[in-house]
Structures are given as C-alpha cells and as structure tokens.
Design an enzyme around this catalytic site. Structure first.
Site, PDB file in Angstrom:
ATOM      1  N   THR A 298      -1.545  10.540   6.195  1.00 32.86           N
ATOM      2  CA  THR A 298      -0.995  11.846   5.844  1.00 32.86           C
ATOM      3  C   THR A 298      -2.151  12.809   5.593  1.00 32.86           C
ATOM      4  OG1 THR A 298       0.812  10.704   4.752  1.00 32.86           O
ATOM      5  CG2 THR A 298       0.516  13.036   4.239  1.00 32.86           C
TER       6      THR A 298
ATOM      7  N   ILE B 114       5.278   3.365   2.685  1.00 33.99           N
ATOM      8  CA  ILE B 114       4.814   2.157   2.010  1.00 33.99           C
ATOM      9  C   ILE B 114       4.514   1.131   3.098  1.00 33.99           C
ATOM     10  CG2 ILE B 114       5.396   0.286   0.425  1.00 33.99           C
ATOM     11  CD1 ILE B 114       7.387   2.194  -0.949  1.00 33.99           C
ATOM     12  N   LYS B 115       3.255   0.719   3.181  1.00 34.14           N
ATOM     13  CA  LYS B 115       2.908  -0.357   4.100  1.00 34.14           C
ATOM     14  C   LYS B 115       3.007  -1.664   3.328  1.00 34.14           C
ATOM     15  CE  LYS B 115       0.427   2.729   4.378  1.00 34.14           C
ATOM     16  NZ  LYS B 115       0.068   4.147   4.323  1.00 34.14           N
TER      17      LYS B 115
ATOM     18  N   ASP C 258     -10.106   7.044   6.964  1.00 35.33           N
ATOM     19  CA  ASP C 258      -8.698   6.684   6.830  1.00 35.33           C
ATOM     20  C   ASP C 258      -7.864   7.865   7.312  1.00 35.33           C
ATOM     21  OD1 ASP C 258      -6.133   5.962   6.094  1.00 35.33           O
ATOM     22  OD2 ASP C 258      -6.687   5.254   4.097  1.00 35.33           O
TER      23      ASP C 258
ATOM     24  N   ASP D 278       0.883  -1.172   0.000  1.00 37.29           N
ATOM     25  CA  ASP D 278       0.000   0.000   0.000  1.00 37.29           C
ATOM     26  C   ASP D 278       0.920   1.222   0.000  1.00 37.29           C
ATOM     27  OD1 ASP D 278      -1.627   2.151   0.620  1.00 37.29           O
ATOM     28  OD2 ASP D 278      -2.213   1.396   2.602  1.00 37.29           O
TER      29      ASP D 278
ATOM     30  N   GLY E  34      -9.130   8.614  -5.142  1.00 38.03           N
ATOM     31  CA  GLY E  34      -7.883   7.973  -4.704  1.00 38.03           C
ATOM     32  C   GLY E  34      -8.065   6.466  -4.567  1.00 38.03           C
ATOM     33  N   LEU E  35      -7.089   5.729  -5.087  1.00 42.20           N
ATOM     34  CA  LEU E  35      -7.245   4.271  -5.086  1.00 42.20           C
ATOM     35  C   LEU E  35      -7.195   3.677  -3.695  1.00 42.20           C
ATOM     36  CD1 LEU E  35      -5.409   3.351  -8.358  1.00 42.20           C
ATOM     37  CD2 LEU E  35      -7.707   2.617  -7.689  1.00 42.20           C
ATOM     38  N   ASP E  36      -6.496   4.343  -2.785  1.00 42.93           N
ATOM     39  CA  ASP E  36      -6.499   3.836  -1.411  1.00 42.93           C
ATOM     40  C   ASP E  36      -7.907   3.952  -0.822  1.00 42.93           C
ATOM     41  OD1 ASP E  36      -6.281   6.629  -1.456  1.00 42.93           O
ATOM     42  OD2 ASP E  36      -4.837   6.723   0.196  1.00 42.93           O
TER      43      ASP E  36
HETATM   44  N1  LIG Z   1       8.810   2.542  11.004  1.00 46.77           N
HETATM   45  C1  LIG Z   1       7.764   3.330  10.789  1.00 46.77           C
HETATM   46  N2  LIG Z   1       7.922   4.443  10.063  1.00 46.77           N
HETATM   47  C2  LIG Z   1       6.872   5.233   9.831  1.00 46.77           C
HETATM   48  N3  LIG Z   1       5.637   4.988  10.278  1.00 46.77           N
HETATM   49  C3  LIG Z   1       5.419   3.913  11.007  1.00 46.77           C
HETATM   50  C4  LIG Z   1       6.465   3.012  11.294  1.00 46.77           C
HETATM   51  N4  LIG Z   1       5.950   2.007  12.019  1.00 46.77           N
HETATM   52  C5  LIG Z   1       4.643   2.266  12.169  1.00 46.77           C
HETATM   53  N5  LIG Z   1       4.308   3.409  11.577  1.00 46.77           N
HETATM   54  C6  LIG Z   1       2.967   3.954  11.549  1.00 46.77           C
HETATM   55  O1  LIG Z   1       2.430   3.851  10.255  1.00 46.77           O
HETATM   56  C7  LIG Z   1       1.720   5.012   9.948  1.00 46.77           C
HETATM   57  C8  LIG Z   1       1.743   5.236   8.482  1.00 46.77           C
HETATM   58  O2  LIG Z   1       0.460   4.941   8.045  1.00 46.77           O
HETATM   59  P1  LIG Z   1      -0.427   6.038   7.379  1.00 46.77           P
HETATM   60  O3  LIG Z   1      -1.771   5.451   7.173  1.00 46.77           O
HETATM   61  O4  LIG Z   1      -0.315   7.290   8.164  1.00 46.77           O
HETATM   62  O5  LIG Z   1       0.319   6.134   5.988  1.00 46.77           O
HETATM   63  P2  LIG Z   1       0.772   7.382   5.139  1.00 46.77           P
HETATM   64  O6  LIG Z   1       1.506   6.827   3.989  1.00 46.77           O
HETATM   65  O7  LIG Z   1       1.422   8.414   5.971  1.00 46.77           O
HETATM   66  O8  LIG Z   1      -0.592   8.000   4.746  1.00 46.77           O
HETATM   67  P3  LIG Z   1      -1.299   7.945   3.383  1.00 46.77           P
HETATM   68  O9  LIG Z   1      -1.537   6.508   3.104  1.00 46.77           O
HETATM   69  O10 LIG Z   1      -2.542   8.727   3.632  1.00 46.77           O
HETATM   70  O11 LIG Z   1      -0.381   8.604   2.412  1.00 46.77           O
HETATM   71  C9  LIG Z   1       2.391   6.131  10.736  1.00 46.77           C
HETATM   72  O12 LIG Z   1       1.426   7.092  11.121  1.00 46.77           O
HETATM   73  C10 LIG Z   1       2.928   5.411  11.944  1.00 46.77           C
HETATM   74  O13 LIG Z   1       2.058   5.538  13.052  1.00 46.77           O
HETATM   75  C1  LIG Z   2      -6.515  11.808  -0.539  1.00 44.03           C
HETATM   76  C2  LIG Z   2      -5.327  10.869  -0.626  1.00 44.03           C
HETATM   77  C3  LIG Z   2      -4.047  11.666  -0.670  1.00 44.03           C
HETATM   78  C4  LIG Z   2      -5.345  10.004   0.636  1.00 44.03           C
HETATM   79  O1  LIG Z   2      -4.261   9.138   0.666  1.00 44.03           O
HETATM   80  C5  LIG Z   2      -5.437   9.933  -1.864  1.00 44.03           C
HETATM   81  O2  LIG Z   2      -6.596   9.173  -1.779  1.00 44.03           O
HETATM   82  C6  LIG Z   2      -5.433  10.711  -3.159  1.00 44.03           C
HETATM   83  O3  LIG Z   2      -4.422  11.116  -3.638  1.00 44.03           O
HETATM   84  N1  LIG Z   2      -6.660  10.900  -3.755  1.00 44.03           N
HETATM   85  C7  LIG Z   2      -6.864  11.586  -5.007  1.00 44.03           C
HETATM   86  C8  LIG Z   2      -7.871  12.697  -4.846  1.00 44.03           C
HETATM   87  C9  LIG Z   2      -9.265  12.231  -4.490  1.00 44.03           C
HETATM   88  O4  LIG Z   2      -9.445  11.141  -3.891  1.00 44.03           O
HETATM   89  O5  LIG Z   2     -10.210  12.969  -4.793  1.00 44.03           O
HETATM   90  K   LIG Z   3      -3.800   5.681   3.235  1.00 40.77           K
END
Ligand SMILES: Nc1ncnc2c1ncn2[C@@H]1O[C@H](COP(=O)(O)OP(=O)(O)OP(=O)(O)O)[C@@H](O)[C@H]1O
Ligand SMILES: CC(C)(CO)[C@@H](O)C(=O)NCCC(=O)O
Ligand SMILES: [K+]
Length: 249
Positions: A125, A12-13, A122, A6, A100-102
């Site tokens: 960020t 990156i998860k 969700d 993800d 957004g695909l997530d």
């Molecule tokens: N080693 C690590 N480094 C960074 N984050 C970590 C780590 N281990 C656990 N986490 C947790 O994972 C979360 C990242 O997941 P989150 O859903 O915030 O992803 P993101 O990529 O920041 O957000 P998005 O998917 O919206 O772009 C962080 O908020 C943190 O709490």
């Molecule tokens: C809103 C985020 C940044 C959340 O990760 C992502 O879903 C994204 O880039 N979406 C595109 C814009 C939209 O969903 O309308």
């Molecule tokens: K996300």
C-alpha cells in the site's frame, strides 16, 4: 502448527507452518479478520498451537484480532514489538518505536539472510526502503505512496480518470507512452515506482559500492523486478523477520 500473520494496512497476509521449521502448510491474503477465520476453517486437520503476528494497524484493531484468535482456537498470540537492537541490527530511527514494525521485521529478515549490508524494498500500500550497513546499523529509509494509493488519488481527485481492474492489468504489457487513460496512468505509476527504486539503488551504491544485497518484497514487487535483476524477491521476508522477533520453542 503455528499461525503467522502480517497485518498490513490493506490486507492480512497469513500462513500456517508446521513446527518451528519452514514447512508451510497453507497461506493466503485476506482483507478482514472474518475472512481469515473462514479461510482457516477450510484447512483440513488444522491444529494451531501458537500464533505470532506483526501489525501496523491500531492497537485496538490488533487486540481485537488477537482476542478473536484466542476465542476461536484457544491460542495466545505473540505480537512483534519495537526494539532498539535485535538480531545484530540497531534501529536507526531517533524514536525507535516509530519505525513501522513491518519494516523492522523485513530489515531483521534481510540482515539475517545477507549477513552484510542490504537495501530492503517493500512495495505494498505504501512503498518503503530501508538501508542496513554491514555492521547492522540501520541508516533509516524512505516512505512513499504505493501504486494502489497513487492510482486512487488520481481517480479521487479527477473527474475523467476512470477504468476497471482488468484494463489496468492489460495496460502493463508495455511501458511505451500510453495511448489511453488506463495505459497512461498505469504505466506512469509503474515508471514512478521504477524511478524510486532506481534512486534507492544509486544511494546504496554510493554507500557500499557493489558490496550489498537487495531484498524485494510486497504485493507489487513484480512491477520492478526487471530493473533490479540482482534483487532477491522474497514474498515471505516479513515472516522470516517475524520468526526472529517472536521465537517459539
Ligand atoms: N485475494 C487477494 N486479495 C488481495 N490481494 C491479494 C490477493 N491475493 C494476492 N494478493 C496480493 O497481495 C498483495 C497484498 O500485499 P501488500 O504487500 O501489497 O500488502 P498491503 O497490506 O496492501 O500493504 P502494506 O503491508 O504495505 O499495508 C496485493 O498487492 C496483491 O497483489
Ligand atoms: C509505512 C508503513 C505504512 C508501511 O506499511 C508502515 O511501516 C507504518 O505504518 N510505519 C510507521 C511510520 C514509519 O515507519 O516511520
Ligand atoms: K507491508
């Protein structure tokens, strides 16, 4: 073994599952593709056959990552794509491929689990909410800055808001008015998040009364767990949707 990714905006998860079942061999959070390869190398007996991924990053960056995985492990990656309809859900965006695909995968995962109306939150960020009606109609949602972005904006655009991560964590043991900068900012952002979540809940009640489920995912889900006692906190919700969008036989 299947590698699932993800790729969010900040992190990156990843996880490795065994077969198509839900047995999770290993998983983690990394901030770059290089770091991902390093962590994967540490898994004893790793034998990847497939990869599936979702990315909200640019096409270039995502293609690079897929190339890297192909070179290193000899596997092709199935990338989740936008769709107007999937797994009983109809995308509610006017331009469905702009969603957004997530978000889309979290929606697919939630509707699959709920089998009815759901509110999907969700907290990463960015913070997103999405509304799916009982018949699978996605009504749309909301996007706002997540805690990391709110905090960084304050740091960037002021001269006297400065504190470290350790202090930030300690500031959240209470939500009474802050008596230091770190308390004031961290608690303030946390309350903004709770306020947002509360508003989403009220809207869902207007639509569906009590007849809906709430799904909570993302790194900051813990910050609002208390205000949503009935929510299903599911860190892997996007991976559940990913398996629906990219089935592997
Ligand atoms: N080693 C690590 N480094 C960074 N984050 C970590 C780590 N281990 C656990 N986490 C947790 O994972 C979360 C990242 O997941 P989150 O859903 O915030 O992803 P993101 O990529 O920041 O957000 P998005 O998917 O919206 O772009 C962080 O908020 C943190 O709490
Ligand atoms: C809103 C985020 C940044 C959340 O990760 C992502 O879903 C994204 O880039 N979406 C595109 C814009 C939209 O969903 O309308
Ligand atoms: K996300």
């Amino acid at each position: 073994m299947i590698l699932e990714l993800d790729c969010g905006n900040s992190f990156i998860k990843w996880r490795v599952i065994v077969g198509t079942g839900s047995g999770v061999l290993s998983g983690g959070v990394v901030d770059s593709a290089e770091q991902l390869l390093l962590e994967l190398q540490l898994i004893p007996g790793l034998a990847l056959q497939h990869c599936r991924l979702v990315s909200v990053r640019s096409d270039d960056e995502t293609a690079q990552l897929m190339d890297l995985l192909a070179q290193r492990f000899g596997i092709a990656s199935c990338r989740a794509r936008s769709a107007l309809v999937a797994a009983g859900v109809r995308n509610g965006y006017k331009d469905y491929d702009r969603l957004g695909l997530d978000r889309w995968l979290a929606i697919l995962g939630a509707y699959h689990l709920a089998g009815g109306a759901c509110l999907v939150l969700d907290l990463g960020t960015a913070v997103t909410s999405d509304f799916v009606a009982a018949d699978g109609e996605h009504l749309g949602g909301f996007i706002c800055p997540g805690v990391p972005l709110m905090r960084n904006q304050l740091r960037t655009h002021t001269r006297r808001i400065r504190y470290d991560d350790v202090a930030a964590e300690q500031a959240l043991h209470a939500l009474t008015p802050g008596r230091s900068t770190v308390e004031a900012v961290e608690r303030g952002c946390s309350l903004m998040l709770r306020g947002f979540v509360h508003t989403q809940l009220e809207l869902a009640k207007e639509y569906w009364g009590e007849d809906f489920q709430i799904f909570l995912t993302g790194g900051d889900a813990v910050l609002v767990k208390e205000v949503l006692p009935s929510a299903r906190v599911m860190p892997d919700l996007i991976f559940i949707g990913l398996a629906i969008a990219c089935p592997l036989s």
